[in-house]
Design a protein around this motif. Structure first.
Motif, short mmCIF file in Angstrom:
data_model
loop_
_atom_site.label_atom_id
_atom_site.label_comp_id
_atom_site.label_asym_id
_atom_site.label_seq_id
_atom_site.Cartn_x
_atom_site.Cartn_y
_atom_site.Cartn_z
N ARG A 1 20.74 1.32 6.39
CA ARG A 1 19.71 1.27 7.42
C ARG A 1 20.05 2.13 8.64
NH1 ARG A 1 19.51 -5.20 7.63
NH2 ARG A 1 21.72 -4.79 7.22
N ARG A 2 19.10 2.96 9.02
CA ARG A 2 19.20 3.79 10.22
C ARG A 2 18.05 3.42 11.12
NH1 ARG A 2 24.13 6.27 10.86
NH2 ARG A 2 24.68 7.61 9.08
N PRO A 3 18.28 2.62 12.17
CA PRO A 3 17.18 2.15 13.01
C PRO A 3 16.45 3.29 13.70
CG PRO A 3 19.32 1.62 14.00
CD PRO A 3 19.59 2.12 12.62
N ASP B 1 15.20 4.69 6.70
CA ASP B 1 14.73 4.30 8.03
C ASP B 1 14.63 2.78 8.13
OD1 ASP B 1 14.51 6.95 8.70
OD2 ASP B 1 12.35 7.05 8.35
N TYR B 2 15.01 2.26 9.30
CA TYR B 2 14.90 0.82 9.55
C TYR B 2 13.93 0.62 10.71
CZ TYR B 2 16.50 -4.06 9.74
OH TYR B 2 16.59 -5.42 9.70
N LEU B 3 12.83 -0.08 10.46
CA LEU B 3 11.74 -0.23 11.40
C LEU B 3 11.74 -1.63 12.01
CD1 LEU B 3 9.06 1.19 8.93
CD2 LEU B 3 10.44 2.50 10.55
N LEU C 1 11.33 -1.89 6.14
CA LEU C 1 11.75 -0.74 5.35
C LEU C 1 10.52 -0.15 4.67
CD1 LEU C 1 14.93 -2.38 3.87
CD2 LEU C 1 14.95 -0.38 5.35
N ASP C 2 10.47 1.17 4.60
CA ASP C 2 9.30 1.86 4.08
C ASP C 2 9.42 2.04 2.56
OD1 ASP C 2 7.16 3.49 3.52
OD2 ASP C 2 7.58 4.95 5.10
N GLY D 1 0.79 -1.22 0.00
CA GLY D 1 0.00 0.00 0.00
C GLY D 1 0.83 1.27 0.00
N ARG D 2 2.15 1.15 0.04
CA ARG D 2 3.02 2.32 0.14
C ARG D 2 4.01 2.42 -1.03
NH1 ARG D 2 2.84 4.95 4.83
NH2 ARG D 2 5.01 5.66 4.79
#
Length: 219
Positions: free
Chosen positions: A111-113, A189-191, A87-88, A24-25
């Motif tokens: 990646r940046r958590p 960003d790392y989620l 990841l977004d 969805g993104r």
């Protein structure tokens, strides 16, 4: 519908909970290619209902799924992303734009958590050591061998990658460096992921990944 500029390859093994958010993104101009690697939770049906192209890959392994997606893709540029919502996809343009503009041949997402839970310390330490080995082997200064990356499809196929397990991303960087590609990284960003990692979520999985990548560096 206009042809996609980018085919996003999503290796998938039981990611039913994460797929709706991921699919969805997607940015405009990106087509999702979900490569099912033996899911038993209905992931392929969910992906198809959400408009993704679904490819079956009977050979187990992260590299096998990535390569099956690469072979099935048709867009001039391909990107790779884990299907676990770590990841977004909204940030995918950070890695695809320089490749589409032909400024970079292989772009990786560093990646940046966003939280301490997103990336356990022992995995960060292992990744830092792997990055150091890549720099020593290739001269390319990378800080992360992250799962978000992009390159031109025909050029990737021309690398003739052979690893079909966890060493596939590393082999991509090594062979690209040996071929003189322009390689760079950009922060993403790392989620915290949905569910447990199929590769490094267990001690055995982490050990297998280390073995796979050590073999690639030793070739």
């Amino acid at each position: 519908m206009p042809a996609a500029e980018v085919d996003l390859i999503l290796p998938c093994l039981n990611e039913a909970a994460a797929l709706p958010w991921v699919l969805g993104r997607l940015p405009a101009g990106v087509r999702a290619v979900v490569v099912d690697n033996g899911s038993t939770d209905g992931s392929p049906d969910i992906a198809a209902r959400l408009g993704a192209t679904v490819v079956d890959c009977d050979v187990r392994g992260y590299g096998a799924a990535c390569h099956a997606g690469l072979q099935a893709a048709t867009a001039p540029v391909v990107a790779f992303l884990d299907a676990d919502a770590s990841l977004d996809p909204h940030q995918l343009v950070r890695v695809t734009a320089p490749v589409l503009a032909k400024r970079i041949d292989l772009m990786l997402g560093r990646r940046r958590p966003v939280s301490r839970d997103a990336w356990p310390w022992h995995l960060r330490l292992a990744n830092a050591e792997l990055s150091r080995r890549i720099r020593r082997r290739t001269g390319v200064r990378l800080h992360d061998l992250g799962p978000m990356r992009a390159a031109r499809r025909e050029a990737l196929l021309g690398l003739a990658l052979v690893d079909r397990r966890s060493g596939y991303p590393l082999e991509t960087v090594v062979r690209a460096a040996d071929a003189g590609w322009r390689i760079a990284e950009v922060d993403v960003d790392y989620l915290p992921r949905s569910g447990r990692s199929k590769v490094t979520g267990t001690p055995l999985g982490a050990a297998r990944a280390v073995v796979d990548m050590t073999k690639v560096l030793g070739r």
